[in-house]
Scaffold this active site. Structure first.
Site, mmCIF file in Angstrom:
data_model
loop_
_atom_site.group_PDB
_atom_site.id
_atom_site.type_symbol
_atom_site.label_atom_id
_atom_site.label_comp_id
_atom_site.label_asym_id
_atom_site.label_seq_id
_atom_site.Cartn_x
_atom_site.Cartn_y
_atom_site.Cartn_z
ATOM 1 N N GLN A 115 0.827 -1.198 0.000
ATOM 2 C CA GLN A 115 0.000 0.000 0.000
ATOM 3 C C GLN A 115 0.863 1.251 0.000
ATOM 4 O O GLN A 115 2.043 1.210 0.354
ATOM 5 C CB GLN A 115 -0.926 -0.011 1.223
ATOM 6 N N ASP A 130 -4.207 -9.318 10.147
ATOM 7 C CA ASP A 130 -3.404 -9.368 8.912
ATOM 8 C C ASP A 130 -1.936 -9.676 9.184
ATOM 9 O O ASP A 130 -1.083 -9.372 8.362
ATOM 10 C CB ASP A 130 -3.531 -8.026 8.181
ATOM 11 N N ASP A 145 3.899 -2.948 10.933
ATOM 12 C CA ASP A 145 2.697 -2.989 10.091
ATOM 13 C C ASP A 145 1.433 -3.256 10.905
ATOM 14 O O ASP A 145 0.847 -4.341 10.863
ATOM 15 C CB ASP A 145 2.845 -4.045 8.988
#
Length: 339
Positions: free
Chosen positions: A52, A230, A245
């Site tokens: 991203q 995730d 992250d």
């Protein structure tokens, strides 16, 4: 300039602590956050890798930071998969403060920062970054970036003040060992082994050290509180999992995806020190502390619904640990760093 020298020192290999990723004494965390929030930007580029959009900023003093731009307002609800949607910049910063309250000291400092598109970015943007900048219908200069999922029609644009808000995250110039999580998701309808095997933890115990397994369970609790589903892989430094992250948290305050806690309820073990820390932050202390820490830097990090959700999930962590203690006994569940 002294702050930059301090950051340069603590982010280098010369910081040899086995207890934390960064110093946590003499006001060091606050000084680091202030520096990455306010230091002048010398260069802006697309981050070299990732799925991203994020930017790589070089600050004066040659310190690098990642900048994850704001994609949603705080009250936006992410529906669907637990790992769906863009990264949430506020989740990165919320996660940092949550880790500090939980005494999880292996996370890079992160803070909300606002940067002006024409004053802070364009004058020092690389040619590569400028190629990923386009004007929208209203004439504002926007960025779509360079990443695996970046698209020219999914840009980040400045607000009415010409500024882009985002999470400024200290760049870690270190070599991490990367491992697949035993409890990773398939990202499809296919079930993973941990989702169907009630004795899955026995297999994990045969592969991982006791220290690593307890570390993964700490991370699972951390991820459950913010609903980060995730973490399909994890990075290790000095034999500790580094909490990188964390942008997929705080998606939907109404959802508690219990299977994020699978490492805890399948293994039914927990570091005794983690349990002590969890017991100390009951009754609203956890979220009250995060609110105050965010306010010190002038920011609200989540909606009231999300703060309530974190407290609700904390109760579910308590219930899970008590279930394990009732089933196996306190001495078999709470560990002093070994099995």
């Amino acid at each position: 300039m002294l702050v930059f020298l301090m950051i340069s020192t603590i982010t280098s290999q010369h910081w040899n602590s086995e207890e934390s990723l960064f110093p946590h004494t003499n006001g060091a965390p606050g000084k680091i956050l202030h520096a990455i929030q306010t230091s002048q930007i010398a260069l802006v580029d697309n981050a070299p890798k990732g799925t991203q959009l994020k930017l790589l900023l070089l600050l004066e003093g040659k310190q690098k930071i990642y900048f994850k731009p704001k994609r949603y307002n705080l009250n936006h609800v992410i529906n669907g998969n637990i790992y769906g949607g863009f990264d949430r910049h506020n989740s990165e910063v919320f996660a940092y403060y949550l880790a500090m309250v939980l005494n999880f000291k292996w996370i890079p400092p992160s803070v909300i920062r606002r940067i002006h598109i024409h004053k802070d970015i364009v004058p020092v943007a690389t040619a590569g970054l400028k190629r990923t900048m386009v004007k929208n219908d209203s004439g504002s200069l926007c960025i779509y970036g360079k990443c695996f999922y970046c698209k020219i029609n999914e840009t980040v644009c400045p607000d009415s003040n010409g500024e882009i808000e985002g999470a400024a995250i200290l760049y870690l110039d270190r070599q991490f060992k990367i491992h697949k999580s035993p409890w990773r998701r398939s990202y499809s309808t296919r079930k993973m082994e941990w989702e169907t095997d009630n004795d899955f933890c026995k297999k994990v115990k045969g592969i991982l050290s006791a220290k690593r397994l307890l570390n993964l369970i700490d991370v699972a609790i951390f991820d459950f509180l913010i609903q980060n589903g995730d973490r399909h892989r994890y990075e290790v430094y000095k034999d500790q999992i580094v909490l990188l992250d964390n942008g997929k948290g705080l998606g939907n305050a109404m959802v508690d995806e219990l299977d994020i806690l699978a490492p805890l309820y399948q293994c039914c073990i927990l570091t005794a020190s983690t349990w002590q820390n969890l017991e100390m932050i009951s009754g609203g202390i956890l979220t009250d502390t995060i609110k105050k820490l965010g306010a010190l830097r002038g920011h609200t990090l989540a909606t009231e619904e999300h703060f309530k959700a974190v407290e609700r999930r904390l109760l579910k962590v308590y219930a899970t640990v008590q279930y394990c203690i009732g089933k196996h006994g306190r001495s078999k569940v709470l560990k002093n760093g070994f099995l």
